[in-house]
Design a protein around this motif. Structure first.
Motif, PDB file in Angstrom:
ATOM      1  N   SER A 136      -2.738  -2.315  -5.594  1.00 27.06           N
ATOM      2  CA  SER A 136      -3.488  -2.981  -4.422  1.00 27.06           C
ATOM      3  C   SER A 136      -4.123  -2.059  -3.647  1.00 27.06           C
ATOM      4  CB  SER A 136      -2.652  -3.966  -3.594  1.00 27.06           C
ATOM      5  OG  SER A 136      -1.584  -3.227  -2.975  1.00 27.06           O
ATOM      6  N   ALA A 137      -3.373  -0.944  -3.584  1.00 23.46           N
ATOM      7  CA  ALA A 137      -4.212   0.110  -2.922  1.00 23.46           C
ATOM      8  C   ALA A 137      -5.442   0.644  -3.754  1.00 23.46           C
ATOM      9  CB  ALA A 137      -3.095   1.079  -2.511  1.00 23.46           C
TER      10      ALA A 137
ATOM     11  N   GLU B 256      -8.530  -1.382  -3.446  1.00 19.89           N
ATOM     12  CA  GLU B 256      -9.377  -1.433  -2.235  1.00 19.89           C
ATOM     13  C   GLU B 256     -10.176  -0.247  -2.288  1.00 19.89           C
ATOM     14  OE1 GLU B 256      -7.691  -1.572   1.641  1.00 19.89           O
ATOM     15  OE2 GLU B 256      -6.442  -3.148   1.048  1.00 19.89           O
ATOM     16  N   ILE B 257     -10.193   0.873  -2.995  1.00 15.61           N
ATOM     17  CA  ILE B 257     -11.074   1.991  -3.086  1.00 15.61           C
ATOM     18  C   ILE B 257     -11.657   1.943  -4.526  1.00 15.61           C
ATOM     19  CG2 ILE B 257     -10.067   3.107  -1.228  1.00 15.61           C
ATOM     20  CD1 ILE B 257      -8.715   4.937  -2.981  1.00 15.61           C
TER      21      ILE B 257
ATOM     22  N   LYS C 256     -15.029   4.762   0.417  1.00 19.69           N
ATOM     23  CA  LYS C 256     -14.091   3.806   0.806  1.00 19.69           C
ATOM     24  C   LYS C 256     -12.570   4.576   0.927  1.00 19.69           C
ATOM     25  CE  LYS C 256     -15.980  -0.288  -1.477  1.00 19.69           C
ATOM     26  NZ  LYS C 256     -16.009  -1.490  -2.432  1.00 19.69           N
ATOM     27  N   SER C 257     -11.774   4.030   1.881  1.00 15.57           N
ATOM     28  CA  SER C 257     -10.462   4.555   2.002  1.00 15.57           C
ATOM     29  C   SER C 257      -9.652   3.515   2.326  1.00 15.57           C
ATOM     30  CB  SER C 257     -10.631   5.799   3.269  1.00 15.57           C
ATOM     31  OG  SER C 257     -11.161   4.812   4.195  1.00 15.57           O
ATOM     32  N   VAL C 258      -8.266   3.894   1.997  1.00 12.24           N
ATOM     33  CA  VAL C 258      -7.012   3.138   2.313  1.00 12.24           C
ATOM     34  C   VAL C 258      -5.854   4.149   2.856  1.00 12.24           C
ATOM     35  CG1 VAL C 258      -6.133   3.285  -0.054  1.00 12.24           C
ATOM     36  CG2 VAL C 258      -5.576   1.384   1.209  1.00 12.24           C
TER      37      VAL C 258
ATOM     38  N   LYS D 168       0.905  -1.202   0.033  1.00 11.42           N
ATOM     39  CA  LYS D 168       0.113  -0.208   0.053  1.00 11.42           C
ATOM     40  C   LYS D 168       0.822   1.157  -0.015  1.00 11.42           C
ATOM     41  CE  LYS D 168      -3.678  -2.467   0.591  1.00 11.42           C
ATOM     42  NZ  LYS D 168      -3.300  -3.942  -0.062  1.00 11.42           N
TER      43      LYS D 168
ATOM     44  N   THR E  27      -9.459   8.571   0.113  1.00 12.17           N
ATOM     45  CA  THR E  27     -10.734   8.289  -0.028  1.00 12.17           C
ATOM     46  C   THR E  27     -11.450   8.717  -1.339  1.00 12.17           C
ATOM     47  OG1 THR E  27     -10.923   8.787   2.535  1.00 12.17           O
ATOM     48  CG2 THR E  27     -12.821   8.830   1.211  1.00 12.17           C
TER      49      THR E  27
ATOM     50  N   VAL F 114      -1.972   4.514   2.945  1.00  8.27           N
ATOM     51  CA  VAL F 114      -0.791   4.307   2.116  1.00  8.27           C
ATOM     52  C   VAL F 114       0.486   5.068   2.334  1.00  8.27           C
ATOM     53  CG1 VAL F 114      -2.043   4.024  -0.113  1.00  8.27           C
ATOM     54  CG2 VAL F 114      -1.130   6.084   0.200  1.00  8.27           C
TER      55      VAL F 114
ATOM     56  N   LYS G 176      -4.205   8.965   4.071  1.00 13.13           N
ATOM     57  CA  LYS G 176      -5.728   8.264   3.928  1.00 13.13           C
ATOM     58  C   LYS G 176      -5.998   8.716   2.631  1.00 13.13           C
ATOM     59  CE  LYS G 176     -10.103   8.140   6.209  1.00 13.13           C
ATOM     60  NZ  LYS G 176     -11.021   8.506   7.150  1.00 13.13           N
TER      61      LYS G 176
END
Length: 125
Positions: free
Chosen positions: A104-105, A108-109, A81-83, A59, A75, A85, A73
């Motif tokens: 991959s990051a 996720e969103i 959705k947030s991730v 990430k 979003t 990194v 963060k």
């Protein structure tokens, strides 16, 4: 003439010490909105600007000015959705884009098939 050159050099050297970049702590709470994208597969295992190798399964992200190691963060504005990194590269260099994410990051969103999404970023640490 030599005296003026010495004065000029002393002036330049003394000015260099007055500029201090922001520390990571100074960036906490910084927010920015724009487009987010992700790295193409061709970047896998290549060196990032921080010297780390890009790994699409980690990430990580690229930002133009945030210090390396910053935790951000990201979003997706449309879905919420947030991730989280870690910034380890410089970029993106496309107008309107504020961050490039590892594959991959991004996944996720957002949907990889979209390629670019509206995001808000916030520095956490």
């Amino acid at each position: 003439m030599t005296r003026y050159l010495l004065v000029f050099i002393a002036f330049v050297i003394s000015g260099c010490g007055t500029l201090s970049p922001k520390s990571n702590a100074d960036w906490v709470g910084y927010k920015e909105s724009g487009k987010g994208s992700y790295y193409a597969n061709s970047h896998q295992s290549k060196k990032t600007a921080s010297g780390e190798l890009y790994k699409q399964e980690l990430k990580t992200g690229a930002h133009k000015v945030l210090p390396f190691g910053s935790l951000v963060k990201v979003t997706n504005v449309d879905t919420g959705k947030s991730v989280l990194v870690k910034i380890n590269d410089r970029g993106p260099y496309v107008k309107g884009r504020v961050i490039d994410l590892s594959k991959s990051a991004f996944s996720e969103i957002g949907s990889i098939s979209n390629g670019v999404i509206d995001v808000q970023i916030e520095v956490i640490e």
